[in-house]
Design an enzyme around this catalytic site. Structure first.
Site, PDB file in Angstrom:
ATOM      1  CG  ASP A  72      -1.957   1.083   1.202  1.00  0.00           C
ATOM      2  OD1 ASP A  72      -2.367   1.486   0.100  1.00  0.00           O
ATOM      3  OD2 ASP A  72      -2.371   1.550   2.285  1.00  0.00           O
ATOM      4  CG  ASP A  94       0.331   1.078   7.586  1.00  0.00           C
ATOM      5  OD1 ASP A  94       0.233  -0.079   8.048  1.00  0.00           O
ATOM      6  OD2 ASP A  94      -0.656   1.765   7.252  1.00  0.00           O
ATOM      7  CG  ASN A  97       1.637   4.017   4.285  1.00  0.00           C
ATOM      8  OD1 ASN A  97       1.246   4.474   5.356  1.00  0.00           O
ATOM      9  ND2 ASN A  97       0.927   3.150   3.574  1.00  0.00           N
TER      10      ASN A  97
END
Length: 328
Positions: free
Chosen positions: A202, A219, A207
């Site tokens: 992701d 993350d 992030n």
């Protein structure tokens, strides 16, 4: 009939503190809730002045074994000098903890700002960071975590949206048609299992944290087996061809400081974008019983959101039929 309270409704500030202090920490102040919806995440500092991020995992989403693979991958990356935040482990080596009815983990806080995707040096640094992650990621495979499955995930997202109560009859029919058409087109882009490696999963700029030309990746909650381009395509945001090619060139130049990139994976960018769009709407539908979601995403219950989403999917259908930008 009264509905059953969501599990996170029981995660009061007092319980957060009690859970963290049960691990041997003492908190002089109350944890600060960060903007996180899939899990509940808090910023805190202990009596020694160390700053931590505490993640309380969403119940029933991942198994303990799947979460442990996330943690072990982070440790493996950190041991190789990759800029990530490995989980804190207690004296017995445990990184996944159970307290107050929740599963939680603590990570050292990494500070910094999001990268600028129009800055060539930032793009090179991002590519270099992801290349370092993937150089470790390709050494072995996940056994417990999910594999990015284009066919299965599109079908799952499609069925989830079709159960949503907010689409009117016309919208439901339109969504059913366009999602079925997209499913048919996307099947031609499916990849073989051997084309996947361990990735962060992701990789959006929220992030990535850093300053100047040094960034860290945080993350890994969505870590999975997927094609390498899954962690790269969201850096390519430019609308104009020349700028897009600049972004691609800088990212890949940085990436290939650590690992060769198979250019054929660039054909997966629009399929992956389509999948993300479909899964995002399905995620909002699936999480609507979480009390944090209606106030954070009120537009989901509005017909205008679904009208725009259907138009966006139609645009993606057209994009999938065009010559890929990297060949232009």
């Amino acid at each position: 009939m009264q509905s059953t309270p969501h599990p996170f409704a029981a995660l009061s500030p007092a319980r957060v503190v009690a859970a963290i202090e049960s691990l041997g920490f003492w908190l002089p102040g109350e944890p600060f809730a960060l903007n996180s919806y899939e899990n509940r995440v808090f910023l805190l500092h202990d009596d020694e002045g160390r700053r931590w991020v505490a993640k309380f995992y969403r119940p029933a989403r991942w198994s303990d074994a799947q979460i442990q693979e996330e943690h072990d991958f982070l440790d493996e990356l950190a041991e190789e000098g990759v800029a990530v935040a490995p989980p804190w482990r207690d004296e017995d080596g445990r990184s996944l903890h159970h307290a107050e009815g929740f599963r939680l983990a603590l990570f050292p806080q990494l500070s910094g700002q999001a990268p600028e995707l129009e800055n060539p040096s930032h793009l090179f640094a991002l590519g270099e960071l992801i290349g370092a992650v993937h150089a470790v990621g390709e050494r072995a495979g996940f056994r417990q975590r999910v594999r990015l499955d284009l066919d299965g995930m599109v079908q799952e997202a499609r069925q989830r949206v079709l159960t949503a109560p907010w689409l009117d009859r016309r919208q439901r029919q339109a969504y059913e048609r366009i999602s079925e058409a997209l499913h048919g087109v996307l099947q031609a882009h499916a990849w073989a299992p051997q084309q996947t490696i361990r990735v962060q999963g992701d990789c959006h700029i929220g992030n990535l944290l850093g300053r100047d030309d040094a960034f860290s990746l945080v993350d890994f909650d969505d870590a999975m087996m997927a094609p390498a381009v899954q962690d790269l395509w969201m850096f390519l945001t430019a609308e104009h061809e020349a700028e897009w090619h600049m972004q691609l060139s800088e990212v890949l130049e940085g990436y290939e400081q650590h690992r060769e990139f198979d250019r054929r994976e660039l054909t997966l960018i629009e399929p992956l974008r389509t999948l993300r769009l479909m899964r995002h709407s399905a995620w909002l539908v699936a999480r609507w019983d979480d009390p944090a979601f209606p106030p954070a995403f009120p537009w989901v219950a509005d017909a205008g959101y679904w009208e725009a989403h259907i138009r966006q999917l139609e645009q993606q259908r057209q994009a999938l039929g065009r010559t890929p930008r990297w060949l232009a």
